[in-house]
Design a protein around this motif. Structure first.
Motif, PDB file in Angstrom:
ATOM      1  N   ARG A  24       0.835  -1.205   0.000  1.00  0.00           N
ATOM      2  CA  ARG A  24       0.000   0.000   0.000  1.00  0.00           C
ATOM      3  C   ARG A  24       0.865   1.249   0.000  1.00  0.00           C
ATOM      4  N   GLU A  25       1.879   1.277   0.852  1.00  0.00           N
ATOM      5  CA  GLU A  25       2.752   2.443   0.960  1.00  0.00           C
ATOM      6  C   GLU A  25       3.524   2.736  -0.326  1.00  0.00           C
ATOM      7  N   LEU A  26       3.882   1.681  -1.066  1.00  0.00           N
ATOM      8  CA  LEU A  26       4.678   1.839  -2.281  1.00  0.00           C
ATOM      9  C   LEU A  26       3.828   2.033  -3.533  1.00  0.00           C
ATOM     10  N   GLY A  27       2.508   2.016  -3.375  1.00  0.00           N
ATOM     11  CA  GLY A  27       1.640   2.183  -4.534  1.00  0.00           C
ATOM     12  C   GLY A  27       1.472   0.921  -5.346  1.00  0.00           C
ATOM     13  N   GLY A  28       1.804  -0.222  -4.765  1.00  0.00           N
ATOM     14  CA  GLY A  28       1.700  -1.492  -5.469  1.00  0.00           C
ATOM     15  C   GLY A  28       0.295  -2.028  -5.591  1.00  0.00           C
ATOM     16  N   LEU A  29      -0.621  -1.520  -4.790  1.00  0.00           N
ATOM     17  CA  LEU A  29      -2.004  -2.018  -4.858  1.00  0.00           C
ATOM     18  C   LEU A  29      -2.699  -1.615  -6.156  1.00  0.00           C
ATOM     19  N   GLN A  30      -2.154  -0.630  -6.861  1.00  0.00           N
ATOM     20  CA  GLN A  30      -2.756  -0.217  -8.125  1.00  0.00           C
ATOM     21  C   GLN A  30      -2.741  -1.339  -9.159  1.00  0.00           C
ATOM     22  N   PHE A  31      -1.818  -2.261  -9.000  1.00  0.00           N
ATOM     23  CA  PHE A  31      -1.728  -3.366  -9.946  1.00  0.00           C
ATOM     24  C   PHE A  31      -2.811  -4.386  -9.686  1.00  0.00           C
TER      25      PHE A  31
END
Length: 153
Positions: free
Chosen positions: A146-153
């Motif tokens: 979540r912090e790294l923006g990986g949930l967008q995938f």
């Protein structure tokens, strides 16, 4: 394996990561990879015992160059893609995921997925994405995603 980063022999690194990618393939399935579940379990146990080497593989995935004393070489896709494949294969093992997450796998994968258009095939992209999905099972890894923006995938 920890010496991989300290060598300037890219051909040696390429051979080692490609071999490990094949050896770790399907180790989470019965009667695959090394042949039997017992052989696969033994391989995974040996890998777990040398879990400090995960950092070396993560560095190969995350970095743009290989740096050894006095040498800096551009990191070939023929090295970082098999290294990523090894980490994808190992991500299927529940007991290895916490150590892989601690070694920095999640930021390395998110970085590569965000920049996938350059060298990664569709199949490699999907395999990496599936591995990140496995990390959502652990709350600490889910938070990193979540912090790294990986949930967008």
């Amino acid at each position: 394996m920890g010496e991989l980063i300290n060598t300037s022999d890219t051909d040696l690194i390429k051979i080692i990561v490609k071999t490990l990618a094949v050896l770790t393939e399907d180790t989470h399935k019965v009667n695959r990879a090394c042949g039997t579940k017992e052989a696969n379990d033994k391989l995974v146990q040996q890998i777990e015992e040398n879990s400090d080497d995960f950092k070396t593989l993560v560095q190969l995935v995350d970095g743009d160059s290989i740096r050894a004393p006095g040498i800096s070489k551009k990191l070939s896709r023929h090295i970082w893609i098999p290294a990523m494949t090894i980490l994808v294969n190992l991500s299927y093992h529940t007991k290895l995921r916490p150590k892989l997450g601690t070694a920095g796998l999640i930021p390395a994968f998110v970085n590569r997925l965000q920049n996938h258009e350059t060298n990664m095939s569709y199949k490699q992209f999907i395999q990496s994405l599936n591995a990140l999905c496995l990390y959502c099972n652990e709350s600490v890894n889910r938070l990193k995603l979540r912090e790294l923006g990986g949930l967008q995938f």
